[in-house]
Scaffold this active site. Structure first.
Site, PDB file in Angstrom:
ATOM      1  N   GLY A  81      17.173  28.660  -0.009  1.00 51.90           N
ATOM      2  CA  GLY A  81      18.283  27.728  -0.518  1.00 51.90           C
ATOM      3  C   GLY A  81      19.361  27.863   0.310  1.00 51.90           C
ATOM      4  O   GLY A  81      20.195  27.543   0.115  1.00 51.90           O
TER       5      GLY A  81
ATOM      6  N   CYS B   3       3.749  -2.178  -3.550  1.00 51.16           N
ATOM      7  CA  CYS B   3       3.630  -2.503  -1.487  1.00 51.16           C
ATOM      8  C   CYS B   3       2.194  -3.444  -1.378  1.00 51.16           C
ATOM      9  O   CYS B   3       1.173  -3.518  -1.545  1.00 51.16           O
ATOM     10  CB  CYS B   3       2.717  -1.248  -1.009  1.00 51.16           C
ATOM     11  SG  CYS B   3       2.289  -1.408   0.825  1.00 51.16           S
TER      12      CYS B   3
ATOM     13  N   CYS C 219      -0.759  -2.845   0.859  1.00 44.83           N
ATOM     14  CA  CYS C 219      -2.033  -2.162   0.411  1.00 44.83           C
ATOM     15  C   CYS C 219      -1.754  -1.650  -1.080  1.00 44.83           C
ATOM     16  O   CYS C 219      -2.316  -1.229  -1.448  1.00 44.83           O
ATOM     17  CB  CYS C 219      -1.968  -0.990   0.946  1.00 44.83           C
ATOM     18  SG  CYS C 219      -0.820   0.467   0.149  1.00 44.83           S
TER      19      CYS C 219
ATOM     20  N   CYS D  61       5.433  -0.246   1.707  1.00 48.73           N
ATOM     21  CA  CYS D  61       4.627   1.589   1.810  1.00 48.73           C
ATOM     22  C   CYS D  61       5.977   2.016   3.117  1.00 48.73           C
ATOM     23  O   CYS D  61       6.190   1.437   3.478  1.00 48.73           O
ATOM     24  CB  CYS D  61       4.037   2.448   1.872  1.00 48.73           C
ATOM     25  SG  CYS D  61       2.535   1.748   0.663  1.00 48.73           S
TER      26      CYS D  61
ATOM     27  N   CYS E 160      -0.111   4.238   3.533  1.00 54.43           N
ATOM     28  CA  CYS E 160      -0.490   3.094   3.800  1.00 54.43           C
ATOM     29  C   CYS E 160      -1.596   2.407   4.571  1.00 54.43           C
ATOM     30  O   CYS E 160      -2.439   1.744   3.984  1.00 54.43           O
ATOM     31  CB  CYS E 160       1.126   1.913   4.474  1.00 54.43           C
ATOM     32  SG  CYS E 160       0.635   0.386   3.774  1.00 54.43           S
TER      33      CYS E 160
END
Lengths: 285, 198
Positions: A29, A238, A241, A263, A269
């Site tokens: 980090g 979506c 899909c 998506c 997708c």
């Protein structure tokens, strides 16, 4: 490949970036300054991510590049071509096939494995930038782990709006020590950062910083006990899909204001449609 | 590989056969080791550095050290100094001022660069040559990079190593990162490793 070193960068630059990456992994980090080079595309187009990718890439790697989840956008296509031309590596759009995935602002929906490395393009690596524009000041804040200002910002959001008003680039604590920017991924993706099996590397070219989240590292999205982190989900499925658990883009489809959700992750997708999942307006590929 | 006999100072020994590809492969091995503390990886196979410098340690230096990285070499490894100077060009420096410390015995933690709270990455990378990796007494490691505590078997670490590491960890984010090398094997203990227990 003629006229260039493998993967474009010269070996001394790669060594400098590799040293920065190793220190970044050792101090999860923490942003490590590095001497970002001028790349053959402008700042803001992923020069940091490209330099990290160039430093790690080998001839056996299979590279996937996504831009907001999509493999077929200008940025993703040109970076993929860049490495196909300068390193001769195999490229793919399939998340599961890739060994290195360079991403702009998304984490793939398909869970990543230990054998993969995720490289983020980062515009602003400093999570405190909007609160404290001075770099020397934020360096001190990180040195002292003094992140009170960010908690005040979240508190003020809750006092004003009833919730934390950050929908992307939602700040996280990495391994309990460093406040870190996850790059402008949607807050929806933040839970995927936590204990991800893949190594995550972040490169900011203009800001000349590299940082990392090692595999299986605790990553906590900042919150309060009485206001736990709750990433927003689109209210829809979506249209192609039928997925309801993926990150969805809302698309205006005509001039009468009709909309559809699709998506953001195009590979996810397509894979779902291949497997027979069809949404309201989906057709088998 | 050259078939001519190496000269006394080992200068005639080659470096990487394919400098770009070999450095990349070695870097990925070291990255893998750093990202998964205690994982034993292969490095330096095919490399013949002047004895007693281990091939894994030599490969790490060929991969990461250059004119920008002051280097401190244990007098016990002095035979490799001319080779390293020629292959890497890393300037020899005092222990406390070195980015890379290459040694056969751990120096006192206080004598090595540990960085500052603002610039913790200035803490040195210590390359410690030990007798063997994968055999010997096991250490139990935990910290980032590990889904569950991992065991690392290493032969030749000082008995007081757990307390050395506890003092290093107490400095976090300052501290040193350790690369253990034995022959062509390598394992890493980045400073993020929270505990090392026998």
């Amino acid at each position: 490949m003629k006229g260039y070193n493998f993967a474009y960068l010269d070996e001394q630059t790669k060594r400098m970036i590799r040293r920065a990456i190793l220190k970044a992994v050792a101090i999860p980090g923490h942003q490590i300054p590095f001497g970002a080079r001028e790349m053959p595309l402008p700042y803001g187009w992923g020069t940091g991510g490209i330099q990290v990718t160039a430093a790690i890439l080998g001839a056996d790697d299979v590279l996937k590049v996504i831009d907001q989840g999509a493999d077929d956008t200008t940025n993703a296509v040109s970076i993929r071509r860049f490495f196909a031309a300068t390193a001769g590596v195999r490229t793919t759009t399939r998340t599961a096939e890739a060994s290195v995935i360079q991403t702009r602002h998304r984490i793939p929906e398909t869970p990543l494995t230990e054998a993969q490395i995720l490289v983020y393009q980062v515009p602003q690596p400093e999570p405190l930038y909007r609160l404290e524009p001075s770099r020397s000041e934020t360096t001190q804040m990180h040195a002292l782990a003094d992140y009170g200002a960010m908690h005040v910002k979240l508190y003020e959001d809750i006092a004003r709006w009833g919730q934390v008003a950050i929908s992307y680039d939602y700040p996280v604590m990495v391994a309990g020590r460093y406040l870190t920017s996850p790059s402008p991924i949607p807050a929806f993706d933040n839970p995927k950062l936590h204990r991800m099996p893949a190594l995550q590397l972040f490169g900011a070219g203009r800001e000349k910083r590299i940082y990392a989240i090692p595999p299986y590292t605790d990553v906590r999205s900042l919150d309060f006990d009485d206001h736990p982190f709750a990433p927003p989900h689109a209210r829809g499925a979506c249209a192609l899909c039928g997925a309801t658990d993926a990150y969805l883009d809302e698309v205006v489809i005509d001039d009468r204001g009709r909309r559809m959700f699709v998506c953001s992750d195009t590979d996810h997708c397509a894979t779902r449609r291949d497997a027979g999942h069809l949404g309201a307006e989906g057709v088998a590929p | 590989m050259s078939s001519t006999a190496p000269s006394q100072d080992g200068l005639a020994l080659p470096g990487f056969a394919a400098p770009v590809a070999d450095a990349q492969a070695c870097f990925r091995a070291v990255l893998d080791a750093m990202a998964h503390p205690g994982r034993i990886v292969a490095a330096g196979a095919g490399l013949r550095p002047p004895a007693p410098l281990a091939p894994a340690a030599a490969a790490v230096l060929l991969t990461l050290a250059d004119a920008d990285t002051p280097l401190w070499l244990d007098p016990a490894l002095a035979a490799a100094a001319p080779w390293l100077a020629f292959q890497c060009g890393a300037p020899a420096a005092a222990l406390a001022a070195s980015a890379f410390v290459v040694t056969t015995a751990l120096p006192a933690l206080e004598d090595i660069a540990r960085g500052t709270d603002a610039v913790p990455e200035a803490g040195a990378t210590v390359i410690l040559q030990i007798a063997a990796l994968g055999t010997g007494p096991a250490l139990r490691l935990s910290g980032p990079g590990l889904a569950a505590p991992a065991l690392l078997a290493a032969e030749g670490l000082p008995a007081a190593f757990p307390s050395f590491w506890a003092r290093n960890r107490a400095l976090f984010p300052r501290g040193i990162d350790l690369l253990l090398c034995a022959g062509t094997r390598l394992a890493a203990l980045p400073r993020s490793v929270t505990s090392v227990a026998p």
